[in-house]
Design a protein around this motif. Structure first.
Motif, PDB file in Angstrom:
ATOM      1  N   PRO A 177      63.139  63.089  49.705  1.00  0.00           N
ATOM      2  CA  PRO A 177      64.133  62.467  48.831  1.00  0.00           C
ATOM      3  C   PRO A 177      65.147  63.501  48.364  1.00  0.00           C
ATOM      4  N   THR A 178      66.369  63.052  48.064  1.00  0.00           N
ATOM      5  CA  THR A 178      67.383  63.963  47.550  1.00  0.00           C
ATOM      6  C   THR A 178      67.013  64.401  46.134  1.00  0.00           C
ATOM      7  N   PHE A 179      66.641  63.436  45.297  1.00  0.00           N
ATOM      8  CA  PHE A 179      66.059  63.752  43.993  1.00  0.00           C
ATOM      9  C   PHE A 179      64.784  62.945  43.849  1.00  0.00           C
ATOM     10  N   GLY A 180      63.975  63.324  42.879  1.00  0.00           N
ATOM     11  CA  GLY A 180      62.807  62.516  42.571  1.00  0.00           C
ATOM     12  C   GLY A 180      61.544  63.034  43.219  1.00  0.00           C
ATOM     13  N   LYS A 181      60.428  62.444  42.806  1.00  0.00           N
ATOM     14  CA  LYS A 181      59.138  62.930  43.255  1.00  0.00           C
ATOM     15  C   LYS A 181      58.264  61.783  43.724  1.00  0.00           C
ATOM     16  N   VAL A 182      57.363  62.090  44.631  1.00  0.00           N
ATOM     17  CA  VAL A 182      56.361  61.120  45.045  1.00  0.00           C
ATOM     18  C   VAL A 182      54.999  61.770  44.887  1.00  0.00           C
ATOM     19  N   PHE A 183      54.135  61.112  44.139  1.00  0.00           N
ATOM     20  CA  PHE A 183      52.783  61.633  43.956  1.00  0.00           C
ATOM     21  C   PHE A 183      51.803  60.773  44.730  1.00  0.00           C
ATOM     22  N   PHE A 184      50.950  61.417  45.492  1.00  0.00           N
ATOM     23  CA  PHE A 184      49.877  60.702  46.160  1.00  0.00           C
ATOM     24  C   PHE A 184      48.577  61.187  45.551  1.00  0.00           C
ATOM     25  N   ASP A 185      47.868  60.294  44.880  1.00  0.00           N
ATOM     26  CA  ASP A 185      46.615  60.667  44.222  1.00  0.00           C
ATOM     27  C   ASP A 185      46.829  61.850  43.278  1.00  0.00           C
ATOM     28  N   GLY A 186      47.994  61.863  42.609  1.00  0.00           N
ATOM     29  CA  GLY A 186      48.262  62.914  41.659  1.00  0.00           C
ATOM     30  C   GLY A 186      48.882  64.168  42.241  1.00  0.00           C
ATOM     31  N   GLN A 187      48.991  64.257  43.566  1.00  0.00           N
ATOM     32  CA  GLN A 187      49.551  65.465  44.172  1.00  0.00           C
ATOM     33  C   GLN A 187      51.005  65.226  44.563  1.00  0.00           C
ATOM     34  N   ASP A 188      51.860  66.156  44.210  1.00  0.00           N
ATOM     35  CA  ASP A 188      53.280  66.040  44.510  1.00  0.00           C
ATOM     36  C   ASP A 188      53.510  66.338  45.999  1.00  0.00           C
ATOM     37  N   LEU A 189      53.895  65.299  46.756  1.00  0.00           N
ATOM     38  CA  LEU A 189      54.010  65.430  48.208  1.00  0.00           C
ATOM     39  C   LEU A 189      55.056  66.445  48.632  1.00  0.00           C
ATOM     40  N   PHE A 190      56.113  66.575  47.829  1.00  0.00           N
ATOM     41  CA  PHE A 190      57.207  67.422  48.288  1.00  0.00           C
ATOM     42  C   PHE A 190      57.207  68.776  47.593  1.00  0.00           C
ATOM     43  N   ASN A 191      56.090  69.082  46.966  1.00  0.00           N
ATOM     44  CA  ASN A 191      55.986  70.368  46.299  1.00  0.00           C
ATOM     45  C   ASN A 191      54.627  70.983  46.628  1.00  0.00           C
ATOM     46  N   MET A 192      54.330  71.027  47.913  1.00  0.00           N
ATOM     47  CA  MET A 192      53.069  71.634  48.332  1.00  0.00           C
ATOM     48  C   MET A 192      53.303  72.302  49.683  1.00  0.00           C
ATOM     49  N   PRO A 193      52.464  73.295  50.004  1.00  0.00           N
ATOM     50  CA  PRO A 193      52.652  73.973  51.288  1.00  0.00           C
ATOM     51  C   PRO A 193      52.577  72.975  52.447  1.00  0.00           C
ATOM     52  N   LYS A 194      53.372  73.270  53.491  1.00  0.00           N
ATOM     53  CA  LYS A 194      53.448  72.367  54.641  1.00  0.00           C
ATOM     54  C   LYS A 194      52.073  72.085  55.232  1.00  0.00           C
ATOM     55  N   GLU A 245      49.165  72.129  53.793  1.00  0.00           N
ATOM     56  CA  GLU A 245      48.354  71.245  52.967  1.00  0.00           C
ATOM     57  C   GLU A 245      48.798  69.792  53.135  1.00  0.00           C
ATOM     58  N   LEU A 246      50.128  69.610  53.204  1.00  0.00           N
ATOM     59  CA  LEU A 246      50.659  68.267  53.405  1.00  0.00           C
ATOM     60  C   LEU A 246      50.137  67.693  54.719  1.00  0.00           C
ATOM     61  N   ARG A 247      50.099  68.554  55.737  1.00  0.00           N
ATOM     62  CA  ARG A 247      49.619  68.114  57.043  1.00  0.00           C
ATOM     63  C   ARG A 247      48.176  67.616  56.950  1.00  0.00           C
ATOM     64  N   HIS A 248      47.372  68.298  56.132  1.00  0.00           N
ATOM     65  CA  HIS A 248      45.985  67.849  55.987  1.00  0.00           C
ATOM     66  C   HIS A 248      45.875  66.607  55.114  1.00  0.00           C
ATOM     67  N   LEU A 249      46.803  66.507  54.162  1.00  0.00           N
ATOM     68  CA  LEU A 249      46.768  65.357  53.263  1.00  0.00           C
ATOM     69  C   LEU A 249      47.145  64.068  54.007  1.00  0.00           C
ATOM     70  N   ARG A 250      47.887  64.227  55.099  1.00  0.00           N
ATOM     71  CA  ARG A 250      48.388  63.067  55.834  1.00  0.00           C
ATOM     72  C   ARG A 250      47.293  62.128  56.327  1.00  0.00           C
ATOM     73  N   ARG A 251      46.093  62.657  56.492  1.00  0.00           N
ATOM     74  CA  ARG A 251      45.007  61.786  56.951  1.00  0.00           C
ATOM     75  C   ARG A 251      44.778  60.639  55.982  1.00  0.00           C
ATOM     76  N   ASP A 271      43.677  64.937  65.749  1.00  0.00           N
ATOM     77  CA  ASP A 271      43.986  66.293  66.219  1.00  0.00           C
ATOM     78  C   ASP A 271      44.326  67.241  65.084  1.00  0.00           C
ATOM     79  N   THR A 272      44.851  66.690  63.987  1.00  0.00           N
ATOM     80  CA  THR A 272      45.316  67.575  62.928  1.00  0.00           C
ATOM     81  C   THR A 272      44.313  67.708  61.788  1.00  0.00           C
TER      82      THR A 272
END
Lengths: 326, 320, 282
Positions: free
Chosen positions: B68-85, B87-93, B121-122
């Motif tokens: 997003p240009t602004f704003g945040k998305v939390f998945f289960d309390g975790q900020d999707l766009f403010n975490m190492p790449k 970790e996000l890859r593992h969270l995608r499951r 695979d990931t």
């Protein structure tokens, strides 16, 4: 008055599995000013039927039967005579307005194309006619102009241009093949209203093809339900919709998610038709629907059902219609 | 209050449009305009709107496929766009997507095993080929296909079966959220019913949370518990599905519901021919004003905010 | 893999240019392969006594001014052409495809950089640049391979990028991304298999061009060096005797023309055969 009479129409196409009948035994009449709906799922042959009426089938197809337009069988005409019917007597609207319009031609020029071809008008008259048509389809020239290109219009506006092209020569029959499938509901409503109003005011007959039962209910007086290349049920829309006889028609209706069934507790499972629509080369002997039908018996799998006339306006092709009251 | 599974906070998304002139600043198209949403665990949330309203953009942002240009998305309390790449890859499951086009969403060059096993695979733990095959076979049976279909290719299946394969792929990592972007729109009614039934059954079995995006109102009404109606990148009405479909409050929702063709041929709609929108859109007016038959002078100079109204959220001044 | 090959053959046998082009190309490869085991005469043998003979039962196509058997030289020359064109294509695919895939995956400045570099390479007439390269590195078949190979790079980069960009827009790529795969894995696992048929067709065209380029360089004396025979060099040597022994120029000329035509036909046919297949398996 009968305008168009289709008798025993069969179309076969060359496929990887040899020549196959895509549609067979299509019989229907269309009166002047009548609005006929053709409804069915993808692959049922509704579009092929429309293309056959326009003689627009691919060159390696073979057509049998008769398509009689005002006493003349158009299957026997040479290509020049067919061209004088196409666009002139029968107009057609296609599903995808983006691909059906030429992207590099201005819309004014595209609308005037069939006018130039069929009506002998001079430049001024042609311009007047195009202006009149644009007004009719809700694209007034003073706001839209003739020199716009298709990509400058929205999907609904493009479909309006298509309609203007189709009715340019005041055809007797307008065929609309899924005209609103690519559009949003609100735009769909406008386009359907437009088509219906145009048909009402000019008295032209309409063949509306759609997979959407609602679209047909709102536009057609009579309806033809098709499945795997055959008509399975035909009659007035009210009769067919309220008193459906063929198990397939019934299945189609039950599969629509109905209003008022929401909320977790009372949510019921949708009634679906088991199995898949058979591929062209796997169509069974006998009734094509037998494999997926709850009511099928032995005879259904051996012999194709004939038409049973239930009332003046209602026929069904089934051995075991839902209400056997003949 | 339970923690929502997905929390969307003030999400804006701008796209740069192509420049008209060389030295011009590229014009910006705002696809999403301050979206706030919460998806509770185990429920189905519907997103409705016309094409181009931004509903697919929203889906992509929730799936972390777009930022997003602004704003945040939390998945289960975790900020999707403010975490190492990584970790996000593992969270995608935990969140997967089922796409619209059953033909385009499966790689034609891969067999079903390869397609369905791809999300595995990931994962952190590496699975052996036999383990993978076993899991794929199991999930295929669950979505109503044969365990032996693993060696086949997508073109050997019909549209409905392909959508089942897509669902199998989404389910294989046992996610808690499934984003379904027009997942049944391309299917015929009878097949659509089969797939919808399947999705409902799976929800019950695995306590899935659905974000269900569709332009088909009857499908959304059937499937979801909550609905948000989006118009030009903004939520104009949000309510429980039942309330919204029984009594839509926003004029746009009303227009949408009215436009659905009725299956009953005797129910011909009267056209509101004499009612036409009265106002042109200017800067700062309500985004729906140029299509609204209820608009008043207030709507011209003020854009309504999404406010609590009769136990739901509506962005309109004239909801009486 | 084998199944696709059989499938391609089954459809290809119905396609006229595939069959004709394929036959010519196959014959060309067989001849080139044959040269490893057998030529009618050893090509290094100079036999001045038999110089400039007309075709006869002893020398099927006659001899040149050193008395070498023309047929043997043609056979061995075919091998030379194949090796040069093949390795050059290897260089082109090996460097060009990764560049194109990277450009399509990264977009932005990386894409700009790679494609502008491509344009830069494209801007030079390839033959003149090849002459320049061989002039700097010195004549010889290895250097001519490098020179031709370098000019295959932008061609493959461009084809790969264009095709990859359209595949990147497909939904199954989105699915792979939401499975958590990065750009590299997606490029290798999803993009590459889907653009391979396009690359194969391009390769046949570049193969024909490679043979032409090799002939041109050898003709100019910058390519293959004696005693290894080459079709281009044969043409060059025949020049001197054009008036009284035109057959010396005609035979290699026919060989070049036939091979290039065959490969191009094959490429055209292959494109037609692969295309509907793509459409069907969509």
């Amino acid at each position: 008055m009968t305008l168009l009479k289709v008798q025993d129409l069969c179309v076969s196409l060359k496929t990887a599995y040899g020549r196959q009948d895509v549609i067979s035994n299509i019989n229907f009449c269309l009166n002047a000013g009548e609005k006929l709906g053709i409804v069915g799922e993808s692959g049922c042959g509704k579009s092929i039927t429309a293309l056959a009426l326009m003689s627009l089938l691919p060159p390696d197809s073979k057509t049998r039967g008769r398509i009689i337009l005002e006493g003349r069988d158009i299957l026997n005409l040479n290509s020049k005579e067919i061209c004088s019917i196409r666009g002139n007597r029968i107009g057609m609207i296609f599903q995808e307005p983006m691909t059906a319009l030429n992207p590099v031609k201005q819309i004014g020029a595209q609308i005037s194309e069939s006018i130039d071809l069929h009506l002998k008008l001079n430049r001024k008259q042609t311009l007047e006619r195009v202006t009149e048509l644009m007004d009719k389809v809700g694209l007034p020239v003073d706001r839209f102009g003739l020199n716009l290109y298709p990509h400058q219009l929205s999907g609904g506006q493009r479909q309006r241009v298509m309609i203007a092209m189709a009715i340019a020569c005041n055809p007797d029959i307008l065929i609309a093949d899924e005209p609103t499938t690519a559009l949003d509901v609100t735009v769909q409503e406008q386009i359907l209203n437009l088509i219906r109003d145009l048909a009402d005011s000019s008295g032209m007959a309409l063949i509306m093809i759609s997979h959407d039962l609602g679209v047909i209910a709102q536009t057609a007086q009579n309806v033809m339900v098709m499945y795997t290349g055959n008509i399975v049920e035909m009659g007035s829309t009210v009769d067919v919709y309220q008193n459906m006889l063929h198990p397939y028609t019934f299945g189609l209706f039950s599969a629509i998610p109905h209003a008022g069934s929401s909320s977790h507790l009372e949510r019921k499972r949708l009634t679906s038709i088991p199995g898949q629509v058979p591929q062209l080369h796997q169509r069974p002997i006998g009734c094509n629907f037998a494999d997926r039908c709850m009511r099928a018996s032995k005879i259904c799998k051996t012999k194709e059902p004939m038409a049973t006339r239930v009332s003046d306006h209602h026929q069904v092709w089934c051995y075991h219609p839902l209400k056997e009251k003949i | 209050m339970k923690q929502p599974l997905v929390k969307i906070e003030g999400v804006y998304k701008d796209y740069q449009l192509p420049k008209k002139y060389l030295f011009e600043k590229a014009p910006v198209f705002r696809a999403l305009h301050g979206i706030n949403l919460e998806l509770q665990k185990g429920t189905s949330f519907g997103i409705v709107g016309e094409s181009g309203c931004g509903k697919s953009t929203l889906a992509r942002i929730v799936m972390a496929l777009d930022e997003p240009t602004f704003g945040k998305v939390f998945f289960d309390g975790q900020d999707l766009f403010n975490m190492p790449k990584k970790e996000l890859r593992h969270l995608r499951r935990n969140f997967q997507m089922v796409f619209q086009d059953p033909y385009g969403s499966l790689n034609p060059r891969k067999n079903i095993l390869g397609i369905v096993a791809e999300p595995l695979d990931t994962l952190k733990e590496k699975l052996s080929f036999a383990q993978k095959k076993e899991r794929v076979a199991k999930i295929l049976v669950e979505v109503g296909l044969n365990a032996t279909d693993t060696d086949k290719f997508p073109h050997e299946f019909s549209g409905g079966q392909r959508q089942r394969i897509a669902i199998a792929r989404a389910l294989i990592t046992r996610p808690s959220l499934i984003v379904a972007d027009e997942s049944v729109s391309a299917l015929d009614v009878s097949v659509q019913a089969q797939v919808l039934n399947l999705m409902m059954d799976l929800q019950e079995k695995y306590k899935l949370t659905y974000m269900f995006i569709s332009h088909d109102l009857s499908v959304v009404e059937y499937v979801t518990d909550q609905v948000a109606v989006i118009y030009m990148g903004q939520i104009v009405e949000q309510a429980t599905t039942r309330a919204l479909f029984q009594k839509p409050l926003h004029p746009y929702t009303q227009t949408l519901l009215m436009a659905v063709p009725d299956v009953n041929p005797l129910n011909k709609k009267q056209k509101n021919k004499n009612k036409v929108p009265l106002f042109e859109k200017i800067h700062g007016s309500c985004p729906f004003i140029d299509r609204c038959i209820k608009a008043t002078k207030t709507c011209v100079h003020n854009a309504p905010e999404l406010l609590e109204n009769h136990g739901r959220l509506v962005a309109c001044f004239n909801t009486d | 893999m084998l199944r696709t090959l059989v499938e391609i053959l089954r459809h290809g046998l119905k396609n006229r240019s595939f069959v004709i082009g394929g036959t010519i190309s196959l014959a060309f490869f067989l001849v080139a392969f044959l040269s490893y085991f057998w030529t009618p005469y050893p090509v290094e043998d100079i036999n001045i006594a038999d110089k400039l003979l007309k075709p006869s039962s002893q020398y099927l196509l006659g001899t040149d001014h050193f008395g070498r058997d023309i047929l043997s030289m043609l056979i061995k020359g075919a091998r030379n052409s194949v090796i040069v064109a093949f390795v050059a294509i290897g260089i082109g695919i090996g460097c060009g495809v990764p560049l194109g895939l990277t450009a399509a995956a990264k977009k932005g400045w990386m894409d700009e950089l790679i494609m502008r570099f491509n344009d830069f390479t494209f801007a030079f007439p390839s033959l003149i640049s090849a002459i320049m390269i061989t002039a700097i590195l010195g004549p010889g078949s290895v250097n001519s391979i490098i020179a031709i190979g370098i000019f295959n790079i932008p061609v493959f980069a461009r084809v790969a990028r264009g095709a990859a960009l359209s595949i990147w827009k497909r939904e199954f790529i989105l699915a792979a991304r939401s499975a958590g795969k990065g750009q590299f894995r997606i490029s290798v696992e999803h993009i590459l298999p889907n653009i391979s048929s396009m690359l194969i067709v391009q390769a046949t065209i570049q193969f024909a061009l490679g043979i032409l380029a090799e002939a041109s360089l050898s003709y100019l004396g910058l390519g293959t060096q004696p005693p290894m025979p080459s079709w281009g060099k044969m043409l060059n040597e025949a020049q001197t005797f054009l008036h009284f022994a035109p057959q010396l120029a005609i035979y290699p000329g026919i060989a070049i023309a036939l091979t290039v035509m065959g490969l191009n036909l094959f490429g055209d046919g292959l494109r037609d055969v692969l295309d509907p297949k793509l459409r069907r398996s969509r």
